[in-house]
Design a protein around this motif. Sequence first.
Motif, PDB file in Angstrom:
ATOM      1  N   LYS A 189       0.833  -1.191   0.000  1.00  0.00           N
ATOM      2  CA  LYS A 189       0.000   0.000   0.000  1.00  0.00           C
ATOM      3  C   LYS A 189       0.873   1.248   0.000  1.00  0.00           C
ATOM      4  O   LYS A 189       2.038   1.222   0.405  1.00  0.00           O
ATOM      5  N   LYS A 190       0.281   2.365  -0.442  1.00  0.00           N
ATOM      6  CA  LYS A 190       1.024   3.625  -0.438  1.00  0.00           C
ATOM      7  C   LYS A 190       1.491   3.986   0.963  1.00  0.00           C
ATOM      8  O   LYS A 190       2.583   4.518   1.160  1.00  0.00           O
ATOM      9  N   ALA A 191       0.650   3.692   1.956  1.00  0.00           N
ATOM     10  CA  ALA A 191       0.979   4.060   3.331  1.00  0.00           C
ATOM     11  C   ALA A 191       2.150   3.264   3.892  1.00  0.00           C
ATOM     12  O   ALA A 191       2.693   3.603   4.940  1.00  0.00           O
ATOM     13  N   SER A 192       2.547   2.190   3.197  1.00  0.00           N
ATOM     14  CA  SER A 192       3.622   1.335   3.707  1.00  0.00           C
ATOM     15  C   SER A 192       5.000   1.797   3.248  1.00  0.00           C
ATOM     16  O   SER A 192       5.999   1.142   3.549  1.00  0.00           O
ATOM     17  N   ILE A 193       5.076   2.908   2.537  1.00  0.00           N
ATOM     18  CA  ILE A 193       6.363   3.385   2.023  1.00  0.00           C
ATOM     19  C   ILE A 193       7.324   3.668   3.173  1.00  0.00           C
ATOM     20  O   ILE A 193       6.960   4.312   4.165  1.00  0.00           O
ATOM     21  N   HIS A 194       8.546   3.167   3.028  1.00  0.00           N
ATOM     22  CA  HIS A 194       9.569   3.461   4.026  1.00  0.00           C
ATOM     23  C   HIS A 194      10.941   3.420   3.348  1.00  0.00           C
ATOM     24  O   HIS A 194      11.083   2.970   2.210  1.00  0.00           O
ATOM     25  N   GLU A 195      11.950   3.902   4.039  1.00  0.00           N
ATOM     26  CA  GLU A 195      13.282   3.970   3.457  1.00  0.00           C
ATOM     27  C   GLU A 195      13.910   2.589   3.358  1.00  0.00           C
ATOM     28  O   GLU A 195      13.773   1.759   4.270  1.00  0.00           O
ATOM     29  N   LYS A 196      14.601   2.360   2.253  1.00  0.00           N
ATOM     30  CA  LYS A 196      15.266   1.091   2.031  1.00  0.00           C
ATOM     31  C   LYS A 196      16.722   1.327   1.630  1.00  0.00           C
ATOM     32  O   LYS A 196      17.053   2.351   1.035  1.00  0.00           O
ATOM     33  N   GLU A 197      17.539   0.370   1.945  1.00  0.00           N
ATOM     34  CA  GLU A 197      18.955   0.429   1.591  1.00  0.00           C
ATOM     35  C   GLU A 197      19.331  -0.885   0.917  1.00  0.00           C
ATOM     36  O   GLU A 197      19.123  -1.960   1.471  1.00  0.00           O
ATOM     37  N   LYS A 198      19.859  -0.808  -0.306  1.00  0.00           N
ATOM     38  CA  LYS A 198      20.217  -2.005  -1.059  1.00  0.00           C
ATOM     39  C   LYS A 198      21.655  -1.876  -1.556  1.00  0.00           C
ATOM     40  O   LYS A 198      22.135  -0.784  -1.875  1.00  0.00           O
ATOM     41  N   HIS A 199      22.315  -3.023  -1.636  1.00  0.00           N
ATOM     42  CA  HIS A 199      23.708  -3.053  -2.070  1.00  0.00           C
ATOM     43  C   HIS A 199      23.789  -3.659  -3.468  1.00  0.00           C
ATOM     44  O   HIS A 199      23.180  -4.699  -3.744  1.00  0.00           O
ATOM     45  N   PHE A 200      24.537  -2.994  -4.336  1.00  0.00           N
ATOM     46  CA  PHE A 200      24.679  -3.416  -5.726  1.00  0.00           C
ATOM     47  C   PHE A 200      26.140  -3.694  -6.026  1.00  0.00           C
ATOM     48  O   PHE A 200      27.038  -3.102  -5.425  1.00  0.00           O
ATOM     49  N   GLU A 201      26.363  -4.589  -6.981  1.00  0.00           N
ATOM     50  CA  GLU A 201      27.712  -4.903  -7.408  1.00  0.00           C
ATOM     51  C   GLU A 201      27.717  -5.137  -8.913  1.00  0.00           C
ATOM     52  O   GLU A 201      26.709  -5.575  -9.489  1.00  0.00           O
ATOM     53  N   PRO A 202      28.830  -4.839  -9.583  1.00  0.00           N
ATOM     54  CA  PRO A 202      28.892  -5.078 -11.027  1.00  0.00           C
ATOM     55  C   PRO A 202      29.040  -6.558 -11.346  1.00  0.00           C
ATOM     56  O   PRO A 202      29.709  -7.299 -10.622  1.00  0.00           O
ATOM     57  N   ILE A 203      28.401  -7.000 -12.423  1.00  0.00           N
ATOM     58  CA  ILE A 203      28.576  -8.328 -12.982  1.00  0.00           C
ATOM     59  C   ILE A 203      28.767  -8.148 -14.484  1.00  0.00           C
ATOM     60  O   ILE A 203      28.482  -7.060 -15.009  1.00  0.00           O
ATOM     61  N   PRO A 204      29.272  -9.143 -15.201  1.00  0.00           N
ATOM     62  CA  PRO A 204      29.488  -8.963 -16.643  1.00  0.00           C
ATOM     63  C   PRO A 204      28.225  -8.502 -17.368  1.00  0.00           C
ATOM     64  O   PRO A 204      27.172  -9.126 -17.257  1.00  0.00           O
ATOM     65  N   GLU A 205      28.310  -7.366 -18.040  1.00  0.00           N
ATOM     66  CA  GLU A 205      27.227  -6.776 -18.825  1.00  0.00           C
ATOM     67  C   GLU A 205      25.981  -6.490 -18.011  1.00  0.00           C
ATOM     68  O   GLU A 205      24.868  -6.497 -18.530  1.00  0.00           O
ATOM     69  N   PHE A 207      24.410  -5.692 -13.596  1.00  0.00           N
ATOM     70  CA  PHE A 207      24.632  -5.405 -12.179  1.00  0.00           C
ATOM     71  C   PHE A 207      23.700  -6.272 -11.350  1.00  0.00           C
ATOM     72  O   PHE A 207      22.685  -6.774 -11.827  1.00  0.00           O
ATOM     73  N   ARG A 208      24.066  -6.424 -10.082  1.00  0.00           N
ATOM     74  CA  ARG A 208      23.336  -7.296  -9.164  1.00  0.00           C
ATOM     75  C   ARG A 208      22.940  -6.536  -7.915  1.00  0.00           C
ATOM     76  O   ARG A 208      23.754  -5.821  -7.324  1.00  0.00           O
ATOM     77  N   MET A 209      21.664  -6.686  -7.536  1.00  0.00           N
ATOM     78  CA  MET A 209      21.245  -6.288  -6.200  1.00  0.00           C
ATOM     79  C   MET A 209      21.567  -7.476  -5.303  1.00  0.00           C
ATOM     80  O   MET A 209      20.948  -8.537  -5.400  1.00  0.00           O
ATOM     81  N   SER A 210      22.567  -7.311  -4.460  1.00  0.00           N
ATOM     82  CA  SER A 210      23.108  -8.421  -3.695  1.00  0.00           C
ATOM     83  C   SER A 210      22.048  -9.056  -2.801  1.00  0.00           C
ATOM     84  O   SER A 210      21.015  -8.445  -2.494  1.00  0.00           O
ATOM     85  N   ALA A 211      22.308 -10.293  -2.393  1.00  0.00           N
ATOM     86  CA  ALA A 211      21.363 -11.029  -1.555  1.00  0.00           C
ATOM     87  C   ALA A 211      20.980 -10.204  -0.339  1.00  0.00           C
ATOM     88  O   ALA A 211      21.844  -9.677   0.370  1.00  0.00           O
ATOM     89  N   HIS A 212      19.676 -10.089  -0.109  1.00  0.00           N
ATOM     90  CA  HIS A 212      19.180  -9.262   0.986  1.00  0.00           C
ATOM     91  C   HIS A 212      17.832  -9.801   1.459  1.00  0.00           C
ATOM     92  O   HIS A 212      17.176 -10.575   0.749  1.00  0.00           O
ATOM     93  N   ALA A 213      17.434  -9.396   2.649  1.00  0.00           N
ATOM     94  CA  ALA A 213      16.098  -9.736   3.125  1.00  0.00           C
ATOM     95  C   ALA A 213      15.087  -8.936   2.322  1.00  0.00           C
ATOM     96  O   ALA A 213      15.273  -7.737   2.101  1.00  0.00           O
ATOM     97  N   PRO A 350      30.172   0.744 -16.170  1.00  0.00           N
ATOM     98  CA  PRO A 350      29.935   2.026 -15.492  1.00  0.00           C
ATOM     99  C   PRO A 350      30.123   1.966 -13.981  1.00  0.00           C
ATOM    100  O   PRO A 350      30.228   3.014 -13.344  1.00  0.00           O
ATOM    101  N   MET A 351      30.185   0.755 -13.406  1.00  0.00           N
ATOM    102  CA  MET A 351      30.395   0.609 -11.964  1.00  0.00           C
ATOM    103  C   MET A 351      31.842   0.171 -11.716  1.00  0.00           C
ATOM    104  O   MET A 351      32.303  -0.810 -12.281  1.00  0.00           O
ATOM    105  N   SER A 352      32.522   0.901 -10.837  1.00  0.00           N
ATOM    106  CA  SER A 352      33.907   0.545 -10.512  1.00  0.00           C
ATOM    107  C   SER A 352      33.985  -0.449  -9.364  1.00  0.00           C
ATOM    108  O   SER A 352      35.040  -1.016  -9.096  1.00  0.00           O
ATOM    109  N   GLY A 353      32.859  -0.649  -8.678  1.00  0.00           N
ATOM    110  CA  GLY A 353      32.835  -1.563  -7.543  1.00  0.00           C
ATOM    111  C   GLY A 353      31.460  -1.525  -6.881  1.00  0.00           C
ATOM    112  O   GLY A 353      30.508  -0.970  -7.432  1.00  0.00           O
ATOM    113  N   PRO A 354      31.333  -2.154  -5.696  1.00  0.00           N
ATOM    114  CA  PRO A 354      30.048  -2.178  -4.990  1.00  0.00           C
ATOM    115  C   PRO A 354      29.531  -0.772  -4.674  1.00  0.00           C
ATOM    116  O   PRO A 354      30.305   0.146  -4.423  1.00  0.00           O
ATOM    117  N   VAL A 355      28.201  -0.635  -4.717  1.00  0.00           N
ATOM    118  CA  VAL A 355      27.561   0.643  -4.457  1.00  0.00           C
ATOM    119  C   VAL A 355      26.361   0.408  -3.556  1.00  0.00           C
ATOM    120  O   VAL A 355      25.618  -0.567  -3.728  1.00  0.00           O
TER     121      VAL A 355
END
Length: 361
Positions: A189-205, A207-213, A350-355
């Motif tokens: 729902k719209k009311a459930s919006i909250h801040e999130k933090e995700k970790h990304f890493e480069p992969i060939p051609e 990018f990956r949103m790393s394993a997370h809950a 375009p990614m030099s490392g994890p972000v």
Amino acid sequence: MSTIPQAPATTLLYNDWYPAMRSESLRGKKLHTAMLLGIPLVLGRRQDGKLFAMRDSCPHRGIPLSCGWFDGRELTCKYHGWAFEPASGQCMQIPSLTFTDTLDPTKIYAAAFPCEERDGYAWVYIPQPGTGRVRAGEQPAPPEVPKFGPRFRSAHLTADLPCNVDHGIIGLMDPAHGPFVHHAWWWRKKASIHEKEKHFEPIPEGFRMSAHAPSGNSAPYKLLGVYGEPITTTIDFVLPNRRYEIIRCGDKWFASLTTVTPTVANACRIDVCAAWNVFYAIPFITAIATLFGRRFVRQDQLTMIQQAEGLKYDPSLMLIDDADRPAKWYFALKQARLDSLKTGEPAPHPMSGPVTLRWRS
């Protein structure tokens, strides 16, 4: 009758595999047509079970080959009876030739493309225009849904989108539209919006949103809590158009491959193939999953139809950080591949490392 507005075109990526259609329709001696990257195709299945995809045009006079006849071995043009072996495109017969003719029909080839069956789709490899005849076996294997065991259920969804592939893809990877486009009691729902933090890493051609809950405000993920195991999600994006999602919960898993395929330069099609072993024993689980999945994809489709109304005037657009950073990576990856094709140099990432990215959704 209302007309869907025409969206601006975009540059397309070649030398890659694209899903043309569901392969279950390709049976017997029936021919089917499809459009990929502006190329009209005729597809079928040979009597040995192998799929084929040819340009739907006879090299003699241009009549669509789909108007002809297929006997399980050869595809015959209805105009002059030229017969082709469909997997290679090799011409096997030209009925009008006489014994005095020196032309060897077997040296003539209609345009044929490598075609493989994976996860219920006919995948077709589309080479860069002008590179000549492409032979099967010279390409990497077609993509498929990741699977983690022999026992699973699967489902497929598809929808046409009236936008170019760029808008389809950045909409696919957009993390901020969920509570607005997909708001529902069974999702979030719209009311459930909250801040999130995700970790990304480069992969060939890509990018990956790393394993997370997974997100705590998403009802489907909450259902997996019944297994009492930690839940993790990994999401990959890989050029030219693929989003892989893998959800693990102990020995239970859900995986999907979503593709956004350009049919022409200003329109595309979204295909979703999913496989899972969660809730395996629940009756009608595939029908239930397909029902909700179809509604989910329809919400995206409707939004793209509405967006096309604004895009037809070619407005100036913007991308922001951090929610739009994946879209920026996509455009940079695409441009790097296009530049590499011209220069012959390796494509820079375009990614030099994890972000780490943060947004609210």
